[in-house]
Design a protein around this motif. Structure first.
Motif, PDB file in Angstrom:
ATOM      1  N   GLU A   4       0.831  -1.212   0.000  1.00 56.88           N
ATOM      2  CA  GLU A   4       0.000   0.000   0.000  1.00 56.88           C
ATOM      3  C   GLU A   4       0.865   1.261   0.000  1.00 56.88           C
ATOM      4  OE1 GLU A   4      -0.471  -2.307   2.487  1.00 56.88           O
ATOM      5  OE2 GLU A   4      -2.434  -3.205   2.048  1.00 56.88           O
ATOM      6  N   ALA A   7       1.999   1.670  -3.487  1.00 54.01           N
ATOM      7  CA  ALA A   7       0.919   2.099  -4.383  1.00 54.01           C
ATOM      8  C   ALA A   7       0.684   3.602  -4.243  1.00 54.01           C
ATOM      9  CB  ALA A   7      -0.362   1.324  -4.077  1.00 54.01           C
ATOM     10  N   LEU A   8       0.645   4.080  -2.991  1.00 54.69           N
ATOM     11  CA  LEU A   8       0.400   5.510  -2.759  1.00 54.69           C
ATOM     12  C   LEU A   8       1.581   6.354  -3.233  1.00 54.69           C
ATOM     13  CD1 LEU A   8      -1.245   5.459   0.788  1.00 54.69           C
ATOM     14  CD2 LEU A   8      -2.304   6.171  -1.354  1.00 54.69           C
ATOM     15  N   ARG A  11       1.653   6.554  -7.047  1.00 57.82           N
ATOM     16  CA  ARG A  11       0.620   7.477  -7.536  1.00 57.82           C
ATOM     17  C   ARG A  11       1.137   8.915  -7.478  1.00 57.82           C
ATOM     18  NH1 ARG A  11      -1.989  11.177  -4.083  1.00 57.82           N
ATOM     19  NH2 ARG A  11      -3.660  12.227  -5.204  1.00 57.82           N
TER      20      ARG A  11
END
Ligand code: ADP
Ligand code: MG
Lengths: 274, 333
Positions: A4, A7-8, A11
């Protein structure tokens, strides 16, 4: 947790890469400080007769030019200033509701904090590297010693990365805690200039009054600056220089550890339900 | 029926001052579409925020998918999808990237994340736009993407906060379509807020009307309308000496009939059911129907009846128009 966080982080970095204009303010700061400040305000030219090259060397820790002395400091300054820009993105994430969608997802709150730290760090380290390149190419700029190799480069940027990591923890926690860009900018302005001026970054602290010297000596910016500068100016270190370098790095590791813990708890609090 | 959402005397007071939600209780059954209907500032978003773990609960208790929201927020987050009122998809990322990110944040990774994302983008008719930056999306496309993003981890409960805000009526109907299908085909429980009665009417199994933080009335759309007296069917007949008032009153469900000359106003809960019987009856009596029309109760009427004020005044409230402008700007930029 790691998936996670990544992923953040990806982005944020994708958005950053797709908007190259975002690095311009940081880039201009580098250019202004090196090319304008460094060249126009060259202390070597302040005395009408000029310094002899040995005098320059003595004043600036053995650096052959003022910009060679200044580069490490300017990079520290770039690290500090651009943390604020990364912080703005985090405040916008909250204001535009993106943060809420992340908060309703079943991910550890720590992933949000660490992705903030990571994205800010990557952004400022990129700028740090650009600044280093600019210093190398400008006239009368950064002159690296003979034998400066990859290991030296790693040492230099490792020191910057440690400082960046510590700063990123502080500014990420701060950005997650405030509700508006205005308050972020106010706090950042309040913090950054004293942090810079109470350090070795722009002038050697040997010229400071005692009280300022004391503060500058515990300022992590001074440590990162000193560690990086030792390598930039000398290349291969003598054993006493090496021990100074090692002490600086250890000091920075300690600071990073403390700031990570403080930042983490501050972020956790800022991210809890209101 | 299993209750999948339970709110028990929920109250929310912001910063010790604004009482946004005032002691509300309700339950949502599994597989139901439950609508929270109310004007701006009624406390709809605040209620969702308490249920989806974003806001603390000042007093009362809430359970979602069997978990106490206050004590097990993690378990609640595992079982819910949230489509917020704001458009939160990232302008700089493509539709696909946005939805894959949503998947990644819900423990769906790699090729499985991409497979489900593609499937959901198809479901909301965005497969052709999947690779485009969201910056180029219209308001309706953004809302559809947002819906898909809330579903990518196959939640048990979906919270939809004003899913059609700022959309034109055609696009709105399309959204109702998607939501209805998800509910029917996948058994998804939906908790949605809206301030459009047609929306609540055509989608929701049950509705609660909330105003100033208080639930004023709840029940199925039909029940609510019944409380208002239902639809009004207006029939104008050709000149005839026969008085049909008693005939109309005799038809099941018809609650009231008034006659002015040859014009009859018939109150009934649902026109669709009684209309054939009424028309057939009139035709059998060899009376010509000159004109026929009916009006359905609007949210305005329901609202007027319940709160003593019109919903439209609220609609024009400042915060709403600012928000609408914001959406429009994002949608058109
Ligand atoms: N974070 C907040 N702090 C203080 N008051 C708030 C906050 N959020 C909402 N409110 C107030 O709570 C009330 C209900 O708001 P909200 O739940 O957003 O209503 P709705 O979604 O029905 O339009 C409003 O009066 C609003 O101004
Ligand atoms: Mg709302």
């Amino acid at each position: 947790m790691i998936a996670e966080t990544m992923a953040l982080t990806f982005r944020a970095l994708k958005k950053w890469i797709r908007n190259p204009a975002a690095v311009l303010p940081g880039l201009f700061t580098s250019i202004f400080y090196l090319a304008l400040f460094g060249s126009s305000f060259n202390p070597a030219n302040l005395i009408p007769s000029g310094f002899s090259s040995t005098q320059i060397s003595q004043t600036f820790g053995g650096a052959p030019t003022y910009i060679t002395y200044l580069t490490a400091g300017v990079i520290c300054l770039i690290l500090v200033f651009n943390m604020a820009f990364g912080g703005i993105d985090l405040v916008l994430d909250r204001q535009l509701g993106f943060l809420n969608t992340v908060l309703t997802a079943p991910i550890p709150r720590a992933a949000i904090f660490f992705s903030g730290v990571a994205q800010n760090l990557v952004k400022v380290m990129f700028l740090a590297f650009l600044t280093f390149l600019i210093a190398l190419v400008i006239p009368n700029g950064l002159v690296l010693p003979a034998g400066f190799g990859v290991l030296n480069l790693i040492g230099v940027f490792g020191s910057f990365a440690l400082l960046g990591l510590g700063l990123s923890c502080v500014f990420t926690a701060l950005a997650l805690s405030v509700r508006s860009i205005d308050s972020l900018v106010a706090i950042v302005n309040f913090l950054t200039l004293p942090l810079i001026f109470m350090s070795d970054a722009l002038f050697p602290s040997s010229s400071f009054p005692d009280w300022l010297k004391t503060i500058a000596n515990v300022n992590p910016i001074t440590k990162a600056d000193e560690a990086a500068r030792l390598l930039i100016v000398n290349g291969n270190l003598t054993s006493s220089q090496l021990s100074t370098f090692a002490n600086d790095v250890l000091y920075l590791v300690g600071v990073v550890a403390i700031l990570t813990i403080i930042g983490y708890f501050a972020a956790e609090k800022a991210l809890s339900a209101q | 029926m299993t209750k999948i959402i339970e709110a028990d005397h929920l109250t929310k007071i912001y910063k010790g001052k604004v009482k946004a939600v005032d002691d509300i209780s309700f339950a949502v059954d599994e597989g139901e579409i439950f609508g929270f209907l109310g004007p701006n500032g009624a406390g709809k978003t605040t209620t969702i925020k308490m249920l989806d773990t974003l806001a603390t609960i000042t007093s009362g208790k809430a359970f979602v998918a069997g978990h106490d929201v206050h004590r097990e927020p993690g378990a609640v987050r595992d079982s819910i999808g949230v489509v917020p009122q704001e458009l939160t998809a990232d302008d700089e990322l493509s539709g696909m990237e946005n939805i894959v990110l949503a998947a990644n944040l819900h423990h769906v990774q790699g090729s499985e994340a991409r497979r489900r994302s593609a499937e959901l983008l198809k479901l909301v008719d965005l497969e052709d736009a999947a690779g485009r930056k969201v910056r180029t999306f219209s308001g309706g496309m953004r809302r559809r993407l947002q819906l898909a993003m809330g579903l990518v981890h196959m939640p048990k409960v979906l919270f939809l906060d004003e899913p059609t805000l700022g959309l034109d009526i055609q696009t709105r109907k399309k959204m109702w379509d998607y939501i209805g299908r998800l509910n029917k085909e996948r058994g998804l429980t939906v908790f949605m807020t809206t301030h459009y009665l047609e929306e609540a009417d055509s989608l929701c199994n049950r509705i609660a009307i909330i105003d100033k933080g208080v639930i004023k009335l709840s029940g199925s759309p039909a029940e609510l309308k019944q409380k208002l007296g239902g639809d009004i069917l207006t029939l104008e007949l050709a000149e005839t000496p026969v008085d049909l008032t008693e005939f109309f009153k005799g038809i099941p469900d018809v609650s009231d009939v008034t006659r002015t000359g040859q014009v009859y106003r018939i109150k009934l809960p649902r026109t669709e059911k009684a209309l054939p019987i009424i028309v057939e009856g009139v035709v059998r009596k060899n009376i010509e129907i000159k004109e026929i029309s009916f009006t359905k109760p609007t949210l305005d009427q329901v609202f007027l009846e319940i709160t003593g004020k019109s919903m439209r005044d609220e609609d024009a409230s400042e915060s709403d128009s600012v928000f609408q402008n914001f959406i429009m700007e994002r949608a058109t930029s």
